[in-house]
Write a protein that holds these residues in place. Structure first.
Motif, mmCIF file in Angstrom:
data_model
loop_
_atom_site.group_PDB
_atom_site.id
_atom_site.type_symbol
_atom_site.label_atom_id
_atom_site.label_comp_id
_atom_site.label_asym_id
_atom_site.label_seq_id
_atom_site.Cartn_x
_atom_site.Cartn_y
_atom_site.Cartn_z
ATOM 1 N N GLU A 174 0.808 -1.084 -0.128
ATOM 2 C CA GLU A 174 0.130 0.050 0.194
ATOM 3 C C GLU A 174 0.829 1.148 0.145
ATOM 4 O OE1 GLU A 174 -4.023 -0.990 2.437
ATOM 5 O OE2 GLU A 174 -2.003 -1.462 3.549
ATOM 6 N N MET A 221 -2.243 14.540 -11.282
ATOM 7 C CA MET A 221 -2.669 13.352 -10.315
ATOM 8 C C MET A 221 -3.137 12.393 -11.587
ATOM 9 S SD MET A 221 -2.260 11.430 -7.680
ATOM 10 C CE MET A 221 -2.217 12.365 -6.274
ATOM 11 N N LEU A 243 -1.777 8.786 -12.800
ATOM 12 C CA LEU A 243 -2.134 7.511 -12.288
ATOM 13 C C LEU A 243 -2.778 6.926 -13.506
ATOM 14 C CD1 LEU A 243 -4.141 8.188 -9.017
ATOM 15 C CD2 LEU A 243 -1.898 7.262 -9.523
ATOM 16 N N GLU A 301 -4.090 -0.637 -7.934
ATOM 17 C CA GLU A 301 -5.660 -0.373 -7.776
ATOM 18 C C GLU A 301 -5.477 1.118 -6.985
ATOM 19 O OE1 GLU A 301 -8.643 -1.339 -9.181
ATOM 20 O OE2 GLU A 301 -8.072 -3.443 -8.269
ATOM 21 N N ILE A 302 -6.498 2.158 -7.507
ATOM 22 C CA ILE A 302 -6.741 3.250 -6.796
ATOM 23 C C ILE A 302 -7.880 3.016 -5.882
ATOM 24 C CG2 ILE A 302 -7.071 5.805 -7.254
ATOM 25 C CD1 ILE A 302 -6.466 5.325 -10.060
ATOM 26 N N ASN A 303 -7.589 3.276 -4.572
ATOM 27 C CA ASN A 303 -8.468 2.968 -3.507
ATOM 28 C C ASN A 303 -9.548 4.183 -2.953
ATOM 29 O OD1 ASN A 303 -6.167 1.141 -2.293
ATOM 30 N ND2 ASN A 303 -7.869 -0.100 -3.271
ATOM 31 N N GLY A 304 -8.755 5.384 -3.610
ATOM 32 C CA GLY A 304 -9.102 6.607 -2.951
ATOM 33 C C GLY A 304 -8.564 7.591 -3.536
ATOM 34 N N MET A 305 -9.201 8.784 -3.718
ATOM 35 C CA MET A 305 -8.485 10.000 -4.462
ATOM 36 C C MET A 305 -9.259 11.317 -4.204
ATOM 37 S SD MET A 305 -7.088 9.976 -8.438
ATOM 38 C CE MET A 305 -8.771 9.772 -9.325
ATOM 39 N N TRP A 306 -8.442 12.115 -3.909
ATOM 40 C CA TRP A 306 -9.268 13.469 -3.508
ATOM 41 C C TRP A 306 -8.416 14.677 -3.644
ATOM 42 C CZ3 TRP A 306 -6.869 10.310 -0.327
ATOM 43 C CH2 TRP A 306 -6.162 10.767 0.854
ATOM 44 N N GLY A 307 -9.024 15.882 -3.683
ATOM 45 C CA GLY A 307 -8.330 16.891 -3.905
ATOM 46 C C GLY A 307 -9.114 18.145 -4.372
ATOM 47 N N LYS A 344 -4.828 7.100 -2.619
ATOM 48 C CA LYS A 344 -4.692 6.131 -1.843
ATOM 49 C C LYS A 344 -4.512 4.764 -3.145
ATOM 50 C CE LYS A 344 -6.494 7.382 2.475
ATOM 51 N NZ LYS A 344 -5.840 7.424 3.403
ATOM 52 N N SER A 361 -3.092 0.765 -3.785
ATOM 53 C CA SER A 361 -2.689 -0.506 -3.378
ATOM 54 C C SER A 361 -2.081 -1.441 -4.543
ATOM 55 C CB SER A 361 -3.685 -1.192 -2.390
ATOM 56 O OG SER A 361 -4.863 -1.445 -3.006
ATOM 57 N N ASN A 392 -12.043 -0.091 -12.638
ATOM 58 C CA ASN A 392 -12.163 0.650 -11.202
ATOM 59 C C ASN A 392 -12.385 1.992 -11.585
ATOM 60 O OD1 ASN A 392 -10.944 2.830 -9.192
ATOM 61 N ND2 ASN A 392 -9.581 1.294 -8.539
ATOM 62 N N LEU A 441 -12.254 4.970 -10.272
ATOM 63 C CA LEU A 441 -11.280 6.103 -10.183
ATOM 64 C C LEU A 441 -10.261 5.885 -11.209
ATOM 65 C CD1 LEU A 441 -10.693 6.136 -6.204
ATOM 66 C CD2 LEU A 441 -11.504 8.226 -7.729
ATOM 67 N N MET A 453 -11.981 16.572 -7.392
ATOM 68 C CA MET A 453 -12.002 15.309 -7.494
ATOM 69 C C MET A 453 -11.901 14.482 -6.321
ATOM 70 S SD MET A 453 -9.632 13.558 -10.575
ATOM 71 C CE MET A 453 -8.177 13.655 -9.933
ATOM 72 N N GLY A 489 -13.337 10.481 -4.461
ATOM 73 C CA GLY A 489 -14.126 8.925 -4.667
ATOM 74 C C GLY A 489 -13.131 7.971 -4.218
ATOM 75 N N GLY A 490 -13.857 6.876 -3.308
ATOM 76 C CA GLY A 490 -13.471 5.895 -2.615
ATOM 77 C C GLY A 490 -13.033 6.550 -1.301
ATOM 78 N N HIS A 491 -12.105 5.641 -0.810
ATOM 79 C CA HIS A 491 -11.573 5.916 0.715
ATOM 80 C C HIS A 491 -10.658 7.238 0.644
ATOM 81 C CE1 HIS A 491 -10.966 5.206 4.692
ATOM 82 N NE2 HIS A 491 -9.342 5.117 4.600
ATOM 83 N N ILE A 530 -10.406 -1.202 -1.527
ATOM 84 C CA ILE A 530 -11.533 -1.393 -2.128
ATOM 85 C C ILE A 530 -11.167 -1.081 -3.717
ATOM 86 C CG2 ILE A 530 -13.028 -1.188 -0.274
ATOM 87 C CD1 ILE A 530 -13.400 1.832 -1.197
#
Lengths: 460, 460
Positions: A202, A230, A234, A303-309, A327, A329, B225, B227, B307, B309-311, B319
């Motif tokens: 991770e 980003m 990604l 895998e992208i488990n989370g994304m934000w901004g 995030k 993993s 996925n 994201l 942006m 999504g996810g955790h 996930i």
């Protein structure tokens, strides 16, 4: 008396005893049940003593106790085998979705309902019948291999003290193979053995741009946008074949053999049904050249488990945001090392950060190592023979996409893993109305009875 | 008496009157100040009446009032010009960062401090001196063009009722040109005129995958996925030249002329200093082939404003998320239409959604149209001559990257915009310690005095 006759003669008592154990709510994830987990360990220790195990000990950890029981082979030269399982269970909430009390084990037809029936008390328990059936059939008072049963009490709460316990007890746990009885078969009609579990690495990635959010009218289109950076980074983490682009990522991967792929292909896989279980996903996706089962079981992923901004609340806000976060993993397969993958990611980020942005990679821990047992290894072949004798049909192979503490067992004890289990995917483990198929537990006991003879020869 | 002499003779009274107006805290964004905004409108109406405007009216809206004043030209054939400004001001918080009371106008050297000194009461006010100076110099009792002064009361709170007001009063506001006095010049040494403002189109994009978050061990690498899909889509929204890839996006863009680019290039632009104001951005970025000023002023953009999504909380969660979301905005330039751009985005999303995901585009509104006045248009050339007469030096051109209600004025009244303003970027509008340079207000009055003669000829 042969194995089947012995099992038939003792099955009533076997299930009565199992129900007594299942009635103990050994939920390790809930501190209020810590006393129940201890009671479960004590119950098992007393039970194993009663069965004749010469050595039975409750092993304390920094958290909840494991149970260790040893039955030495008659011959000092015989191989030693650790059997791994766990006596703690998942929480039972939402309670209102259970048709019966989760801690009042209840038979309905061939199924026995109750929390832990399949995961994992039932599967630990079939060994207690199998080892006696094998000795009875051989007319022996000791098994053909030294059996070291290790039943953990914290598996459902992250096995947080397990690696420490293994290291501390490494000498007592010295062995030639480790039998894991905590997984599933493909189905009752298509019995199978698991041969590997994916590991996990991770990481969290941050991209920093301006010191604060900027007005996109005054600055938009003239400074780098961290969210765009980003997205660009990604998007480039996979190529158009669905392969992960980290340099070196596949270098250590143990490739699937033609034989394993052919055996996977024998499994009656219904992709449409699988997509329904995948949250009604509309289409399969993944690395080109591999089937869905191969992708989930035997191929590594990013895998992208989370994304934000930026602005994520209601309404609009016309900004160039100061930063972007993701995030990530990676599921890893045989041969891959989580720390090495984290290093590959860090190097890739450094080489691919868009100009004008500052990247930061943080890793939350060392990850989980994958585990893998080649289907042509001596232990797997011996166990497959034992399973085929019990089930009377060809035994196929599966793997699992996720990870438990199995890699720690293999790494710390330095022995190969052999997965012998009779749970089913529809046993509803971790969910309301968990059950186990009682005929399969008896098949498991029978396979276990044959297993020690097979391993005594194979591992010698 | 010539213009300069008139202004010199009346400047003391001019500033005394302006301070009286600035003392009224007409903060339109704070409902507690609604009464002050009305008091500001009443004060201005009375002041304009006192100056001799034959028609002065307070125009009510659904919110806070505007002031309208008309001074007809002597000749019925003379062109009519609307002057736009606003009498409401920004909030003053954080109050503790002001060196003087924001509503006690205070002179320090050449600067006059107070909320609204530059934005926009000071700039509205120079016209009141300019029109009288022009008439005095000409020995006339009416201006050479019909002047229609329109001073809005809700500009700092989004001009929510302004378009409605313009439509309702379109006949009264009929004109041949609209003079906007609510922007800035490059600097006191490099006087300039704005010739355009970027418009805005906004949209939100959602990508939906599985019906719920999936365990990435069981499903990761075998289903799309969202994201990753979002990253892939948004990465493709720009090409490697920094150009927006929406088909047709640039089709309607009015290209910069060589002359305008040459005039932009005359501005003494310090990119390192600009990057410092851009939140200490580490590097400029943008569409290849254009300078930073051209990118901000005259080129359209696509920006990711948010942006998610996810955790996104603390810790890790392995996930495949159910969905991904992004807020996008496009700055638009001369010729582009926000609704058309939103349609281009919707079509592009439909054509580029990764297989297995479902996309959803929503638009929060119709956007803001860009506005633009070609530098070779009659009105701009006339105003430039007036500015050059006042400043005694070459007047250059700028644009603005963001948008106000200016496009509504041009579209609804059907007349070209001319930006005549003397604010400076360091006037700290919208911030503590707002000020205006008093000598520049007097230059503004002088330019305004010449402007009506120039426009009377140019627009005939």
């Amino acid at each position: 008396m042969d194995v089947v006759t012995y099992i038939e003669a003792h099955k009533a008592r076997f299930f009565a005893d199992l129900k007594e154990w299942l009635a103990i709510p050994s939920v390790s994830g809930n501190p209020a049940h810590a006393g129940d987990v201890r009671r479960s360990a004590a119950w098992l220790a007393e039970y194993l003593t009663g069965l004749g195990f010469p050595t039975v000990e409750v092993w304390e950890t920094g958290g909840l106790p494991a149970v260790f029981a040893e039955w030495p082979a008659a011959s000092p030269d015989a191989p030693a085998v650790v059997i791994y399982g766990h006596h703690d269970v998942q929480p039972v909430e939402p309670l209102e979705e259970w048709d019966t009390d989760p801690f009042v084990p209840t038979e309905k037809g061939d199924a026995l309902y109750g929390r832990g029936a399949s995961d994992d008390k039932g599967q630990v328990f079939f060994h207690t019948l199998g080892v006696r059936a094998g000795m009875a059939a051989a007319g022996a008072d000791a098994p053909p291999v030294t059996i070291k049963l290790l039943v953990e009490g914290e598996e459902e709460s992250g096995s947080v003290h397990f690696a420490e316990l293994l290291r501390a007890r490494r000498d007592r746990l010295a062995c030639d193979a480790i039998v894991i009885s905590d997984t599933t078969m493909w189905s009752a009609e298509f019995p199978s053995m698991c041969t590997g579990m994916r590991g996990l690495a991770e990481a969290e990635l941050a991209l920093h741009g301006p010191s604060g959010d900027l007005h996109s009218g005054s600055f938009g289109g003239a400074v780098p946008n961290p969210l765009q950076g980003m997205a660009t980074m990604l998007a480039a983490l996979h190529d158009d074949q669905g392969r992960v682009t980290l340099p070196g990522f596949y270098d250590d991967v143990v490739a699937l053999t033609d034989e394993e792929r052919a055996l996977f292909a024998k499994l009656p896989f219904d992709e449409a049904e699988w997509l329904r279980t995948a949250g009604d996903s509309q289409a399969a996706y993944g690395e080109a050249g591999y089937s869905t089962l191969e992708r989930v079981w035997a191929r590594p992923t990013a895998e992208i488990n989370g994304m934000w901004g930026g602005h994520t609340g209601p309404g609009t806000k016309t900004i160039v945001p100061r930063s972007a976060h993701a995030k990530l993993s990676f599921r890893l397969v045989a041969g891959q090392d989580p720390v090495k993958v984290q290093e590959q990611l860090t190097a890739w980020v450094a080489a691919n950060t868009p100009p004008g942005l500052r990247a930061e990679v943080s890793v939350p821990g060392g990850g989980v190592r994958p585990c893998f047992s080649p289907i042509d290894s001596a232990g797997v072949k011996a166990a497959r023979r034992a399973m085929e004798r019990a089930f009377g049909t060809e035994v196929l192979f599966t793997r699992e996409g996720g990870s438990g503490p199995e890699a720690d067992l293999a790494d710390i004890l330095g022995a190969p893993l052999i997965f012998v289990a009779v749970g089913l995917d529809d046993d509803r483990i971790h969910a309301p109305n968990e059950k186990v198929e009682m005929p399969l537990l008896l098949k498991g006991a029978e396979a276990a009875a044959y297993l020690w003879d097979e391993l005594a020869t194979a591992l010698r």
